[in-house]
Every structure is written in structure tokens, then in C-alpha cells.
Design a protein around this motif. Sequence first.
Motif, PDB file in Angstrom:
ATOM      1  N   CYS A   1      59.653  52.610  47.456  1.00 20.08           N
ATOM      2  CA  CYS A   1      58.349  52.734  47.189  1.00 20.08           C
ATOM      3  C   CYS A   1      57.435  51.463  47.365  1.00 20.08           C
ATOM      4  O   CYS A   1      57.822  50.354  47.178  1.00 20.08           O
TER       5      CYS A   1
ATOM      6  N   CYS B   1      60.478  56.776  41.473  1.00 25.56           N
ATOM      7  CA  CYS B   1      59.307  55.628  41.358  1.00 25.56           C
ATOM      8  C   CYS B   1      58.785  55.518  40.117  1.00 25.56           C
ATOM      9  O   CYS B   1      58.757  56.336  39.422  1.00 25.56           O
TER      10      CYS B   1
ATOM     11  N   CYS C   1      55.832  53.822  39.460  1.00 25.06           N
ATOM     12  CA  CYS C   1      54.336  53.750  39.882  1.00 25.06           C
ATOM     13  C   CYS C   1      53.712  54.764  38.993  1.00 25.06           C
ATOM     14  O   CYS C   1      54.031  56.067  38.646  1.00 25.06           O
ATOM     15  N   LYS C   2      52.557  54.312  38.164  1.00 17.91           N
ATOM     16  CA  LYS C   2      51.710  55.285  37.181  1.00 17.91           C
ATOM     17  C   LYS C   2      50.980  56.100  38.421  1.00 17.91           C
ATOM     18  O   LYS C   2      50.320  55.304  39.370  1.00 17.91           O
ATOM     19  N   LYS C   3      50.796  57.419  38.418  1.00 21.14           N
ATOM     20  CA  LYS C   3      50.078  58.241  39.139  1.00 21.14           C
ATOM     21  C   LYS C   3      48.552  57.975  38.775  1.00 21.14           C
ATOM     22  O   LYS C   3      48.242  58.037  38.087  1.00 21.14           O
ATOM     23  N   GLU C   4      47.842  57.703  40.192  1.00 19.89           N
ATOM     24  CA  GLU C   4      46.497  57.444  39.962  1.00 19.89           C
ATOM     25  C   GLU C   4      45.843  58.787  40.346  1.00 19.89           C
ATOM     26  O   GLU C   4      46.150  59.416  41.294  1.00 19.89           O
TER      27      GLU C   4
END
Length: 167
Positions: free
Chosen positions: A134, A146, A148-151
Motif C-alpha cells: 500500500c 490496508c 489507511c483511514k479512508k479519506e
Amino acid sequence: MKLDLKRIAREPGTTLPFAFQMDLSQLEWNGEHPVSQPVTVEGRVRNMAGVLLLQASMATTLSLTCDRCAQPFSKEKTVDFESMLAAELENEENDDIILLDGDMQLDVEELLGDVFLLNMDTKNLCSQDCKGLCPGCGADLNHEPCRCKKEIDPRLSKLAQLLGQDG
């Protein structure tokens, strides 16, 4: 390894077999030394009606790093090579024929080392469906999701507030 081709050059129908191992462990490729095991070479030179034909097969196991996920892996590498040999050329523009030196000697190890190098892959993947890393959190997507915080797209942030969702 040098091959003396004088004898078979004069006798149509004769064959000169050869087999040896090449040490290409010093070969640097993309910052690595992928050839950790000897390259096994087998081949022959045949005189076919006055034309010398070199046929060779090279095989080894490469130690590589995947270009997508950066994980080490091993891969079998086989290279087949075939070319005509000549003592002299009428047309100097023919790149398909290897020119022999005056004493009909061929340094087959040097030639096949170059051929092996030219057949190295420019991209190495541990598998065709490797998902890689990622770009945001660095997670290996082959083994974990993943992190990551989804933006939320800023253009849709007001809509998310209206729907009562956290930004």
C-alpha cells in the motif's frame, strides 16, 4: 571455456558437445546479486553442410526480490540460445552470425555469460497476481488489508455531514 572448432569445421556432419558450469555470482543486477548458484550450461556445435551451428541451454535458480511487495523469492531461469558461427563474413552487417577469431577458437563461457545477462528480466514478481505494498501505510496487500483511514473527497464532505457520518 574455449572451444577449438578447427576439427569440426573441416568435417561436415560432426558435432562437438560441451557442458560446464558458469559462476555468475559477481553479476550485479538492479543492485542485487541474483545468481547465487552456478549456471549449468549444456550445448553443442554442429557442422551442418559447412555451416557451424551453436546450440546451448543454460539453467539456474535465481534469488530475487519482488518489485511489487519487496519480499525475497526464488525463480528458475532457463535460457536457450542458438546462433551460426563463421570464420569470416562477406556481409559485415549480419548481426545473427558470431565471428570466430583466426584460429577457430570460441570463448563459449564469455559469450554465453553475455547471453544470460541480456536475457535477465527487467521486472521480477513473486507471482503474477502480487498485490504489492500500500503506498499509504506500507502494508503487504498479499497478507493483510490496508490500514489507511479512508479519506472522504472534500467535494462530498457536506453530503457526509448531512447523512450523519463522521468526516
